[in-house]
Design a protein around this motif. Sequence first.
Motif, PDB file in Angstrom:
ATOM      1  N   ALA A  34       0.829  -1.210   0.000  1.00 43.94           N
ATOM      2  CA  ALA A  34       0.000   0.000   0.000  1.00 43.94           C
ATOM      3  C   ALA A  34       0.862   1.258   0.000  1.00 43.94           C
ATOM      4  N   ALA A  35       1.946   1.246   0.789  1.00 42.74           N
ATOM      5  CA  ALA A  35       2.823   2.419   0.848  1.00 42.74           C
ATOM      6  C   ALA A  35       3.545   2.640  -0.476  1.00 42.74           C
ATOM      7  N   SER A  36       4.008   1.560  -1.114  1.00 40.94           N
ATOM      8  CA  SER A  36       4.720   1.715  -2.387  1.00 40.94           C
ATOM      9  C   SER A  36       3.794   2.245  -3.484  1.00 40.94           C
ATOM     10  N   LEU A  37       2.531   1.774  -3.504  1.00 38.50           N
ATOM     11  CA  LEU A  37       1.577   2.272  -4.497  1.00 38.50           C
ATOM     12  C   LEU A  37       1.231   3.739  -4.237  1.00 38.50           C
ATOM     13  N   ALA A  38       1.075   4.093  -2.963  1.00 38.54           N
ATOM     14  CA  ALA A  38       0.727   5.480  -2.620  1.00 38.54           C
ATOM     15  C   ALA A  38       1.868   6.440  -2.930  1.00 38.54           C
ATOM     16  N   LEU A  39       3.095   5.982  -2.755  1.00 38.91           N
ATOM     17  CA  LEU A  39       4.248   6.873  -2.934  1.00 38.91           C
ATOM     18  C   LEU A  39       4.686   6.982  -4.389  1.00 38.91           C
ATOM     19  N   TRP A  40       4.680   5.877  -5.101  1.00 33.13           N
ATOM     20  CA  TRP A  40       5.262   5.871  -6.441  1.00 33.13           C
ATOM     21  C   TRP A  40       4.282   5.450  -7.531  1.00 33.13           C
ATOM     22  N   GLY A  41       3.009   5.337  -7.211  1.00 33.04           N
ATOM     23  CA  GLY A  41       2.010   5.027  -8.223  1.00 33.04           C
ATOM     24  C   GLY A  41       2.120   3.595  -8.717  1.00 33.04           C
ATOM     25  N   PHE A 288       7.914 -18.963   7.022  1.00 34.48           N
ATOM     26  CA  PHE A 288       9.164 -18.210   7.010  1.00 34.48           C
ATOM     27  C   PHE A 288       9.399 -17.540   5.653  1.00 34.48           C
ATOM     28  N   MET A 289       9.081 -18.224   4.567  1.00 38.16           N
ATOM     29  CA  MET A 289       9.302 -17.641   3.241  1.00 38.16           C
ATOM     30  C   MET A 289       8.410 -16.418   3.022  1.00 38.16           C
ATOM     31  N   TRP A 290       7.147 -16.504   3.456  1.00 37.48           N
ATOM     32  CA  TRP A 290       6.257 -15.360   3.323  1.00 37.48           C
ATOM     33  C   TRP A 290       6.746 -14.184   4.169  1.00 37.48           C
ATOM     34  N   ILE A 291       7.254 -14.485   5.356  1.00 31.37           N
ATOM     35  CA  ILE A 291       7.747 -13.419   6.229  1.00 31.37           C
ATOM     36  C   ILE A 291       8.954 -12.728   5.609  1.00 31.37           C
ATOM     37  N   ILE A 292       9.889 -13.505   5.062  1.00 32.87           N
ATOM     38  CA  ILE A 292      11.071 -12.912   4.437  1.00 32.87           C
ATOM     39  C   ILE A 292      10.666 -12.074   3.229  1.00 32.87           C
ATOM     40  N   LEU A 293       9.730 -12.590   2.431  1.00 35.42           N
ATOM     41  CA  LEU A 293       9.248 -11.849   1.264  1.00 35.42           C
ATOM     42  C   LEU A 293       8.647 -10.505   1.686  1.00 35.42           C
ATOM     43  N   ALA A 294       7.797 -10.522   2.718  1.00 32.76           N
ATOM     44  CA  ALA A 294       7.192  -9.283   3.201  1.00 32.76           C
ATOM     45  C   ALA A 294       8.248  -8.337   3.760  1.00 32.76           C
ATOM     46  N   ALA A 295       9.246  -8.896   4.459  1.00 35.21           N
ATOM     47  CA  ALA A 295      10.298  -8.059   5.043  1.00 35.21           C
ATOM     48  C   ALA A 295      11.113  -7.358   3.970  1.00 35.21           C
ATOM     49  N   LEU A 296      11.394  -8.052   2.878  1.00 34.07           N
ATOM     50  CA  LEU A 296      12.161  -7.439   1.782  1.00 34.07           C
ATOM     51  C   LEU A 296      11.389  -6.280   1.156  1.00 34.07           C
ATOM     52  N   ALA A 297      10.088  -6.465   0.935  1.00 31.84           N
ATOM     53  CA  ALA A 297       9.269  -5.396   0.359  1.00 31.84           C
ATOM     54  C   ALA A 297       9.178  -4.207   1.314  1.00 31.84           C
ATOM     55  N   TYR A 298       8.971  -4.496   2.592  1.00 36.37           N
ATOM     56  CA  TYR A 298       8.867  -3.450   3.612  1.00 36.37           C
ATOM     57  C   TYR A 298      10.180  -2.672   3.713  1.00 36.37           C
ATOM     58  N   GLY A 299      11.304  -3.409   3.713  1.00 27.44           N
ATOM     59  CA  GLY A 299      12.606  -2.758   3.785  1.00 27.44           C
ATOM     60  C   GLY A 299      12.907  -1.909   2.567  1.00 27.44           C
ATOM     61  N   ALA A 300      12.454  -2.354   1.390  1.00 27.95           N
ATOM     62  CA  ALA A 300      12.700  -1.580   0.169  1.00 27.95           C
ATOM     63  C   ALA A 300      12.008  -0.214   0.224  1.00 27.95           C
ATOM     64  N   VAL A 301      10.794  -0.165   0.788  1.00 30.14           N
ATOM     65  CA  VAL A 301      10.083   1.110   0.922  1.00 30.14           C
ATOM     66  C   VAL A 301      10.838   2.028   1.868  1.00 30.14           C
ATOM     67  N   PHE A 302      11.317   1.495   2.987  1.00 29.09           N
ATOM     68  CA  PHE A 302      12.068   2.312   3.935  1.00 29.09           C
ATOM     69  C   PHE A 302      13.352   2.839   3.300  1.00 29.09           C
TER      70      PHE A 302
END
Length: 440
Positions: A34-41, A288-302
């Motif tokens: 949601a944050a990536s779509l809001a920030l960069w379309g 664990f794989m889903w958590i790592i995937l979400a963490a990578l996306a979350y970290g990329a936004v930060f």
Amino acid sequence: MSYEMIGLLMFTSLMIMLLTGQRVFGAVGFVAAAASLALWGNGGAEMPFNASIVLLNWYPMLTLPLFIFMGYMLSESGIANDLYKMFHVFMGPLHGGLAIGTIVLMVAISAMNGLSVAGMAIGSSIALPEMLKRGYDKRMVTGVIQAGSSLGIMVPPSIVLVLYGMIARQPVSQLWLAGVFPGLLLAVLFIGYIVIRCKLNPEMGPVLPKEERDIPSWEKFKLLGAGVLPLAIVFSVTGLFMMGVTSLVESSAVGAAAALLAAIVKKRLSREVMDNTLQQTLGVSCMFMWIILAALAYGAVFDGLGAVHAIEKLFIEDWGLSPWGVLIMMQVSYIVMGMFLDDTAMLVIVAPLYIPLIIHLGFNPIWYGVLYTVTCQIAYMTPPFGYNLFLMKAMAPKEITLVDIYSSIVPFVILMVIGLGLIMAFPEIALYLPKLYFGK
């Protein structure tokens, strides 16, 4: 809106999502997308997709299902039960001997498993009833099992250190070696406490009755054989890896094969055991794989927001903290968050902010990974929502109340804080083995 406010809004949104009871990966992934779509379309939609490609290209990911399979196979096939029978006889003559044997058992299970939940399950089902039946203090033994099982996330092959290595982009092999001496240090502190406590008050840990100790020599020798298989499995995983015979992924495959072979040798490999092991392995691995995937996306936004630089400015320039002051505040924040979240949730939330800052401040990220893991162990045992507290309540007999469980962890949490302080004051406790083996 400033980047700092956007970062704060993301963090607040994530905490609210987690408080609603949503799964960790769902909450983190939703906020990131949601944050990536809001920030960069529309272009922001590529961020989670790129994170998934990075995840699929990580060769060390192969270790996760293999190590998880190894741990559950050892648990389901009852090999840990045999190991405890050996400690039961040989440690029984000492005051507190069964509690000491339980800590040693937990170290062995940790070296074969990498998860704390396995140690908790085995300790609660095998060691706890035996110690209560023999008059051990219920609060002490409850604390022993909780503290001992927490070693599962420190002693290699630690799954938590594997996750940290993947999210922090640090070599898992060095993290494993860094966890050896800190894990043993904590185990020694626990054993020292048991010895002193039972010496001052022998009624807390009575010796085994003489009739249980006086067994034929041939039977004692047979009991020693119970330790051969676990030692062989530990050697097949960590021993061959440290000798350079196997790589990280190869050692996980060897460990899984060794656990399966051990179950066959013990004639305990049934269809039910295999079905339970595979189902649990699949469930935990996917989580664990889903958590790592979400963490990578979350970290990329930060990273895109530059939040790391904003945090650095806040801590050092605005608050005037020294690098060590920043480090201590990070550890305190882990303990506070650990009262409400599990270790993977904590890592996902703060890794994008803390790890780049740690590197920028000049601290070793391998050493910091050990500090993070010790703090997770403390968080596992601190109320109101410590992970091990609820596991113990679910597994303990009715005579052990929630008050007993909460009070039992106090001395062990103090020992963990002492251990954390020693590792912070003397980084070589964690870094000696990685430097020795990798020459860094």
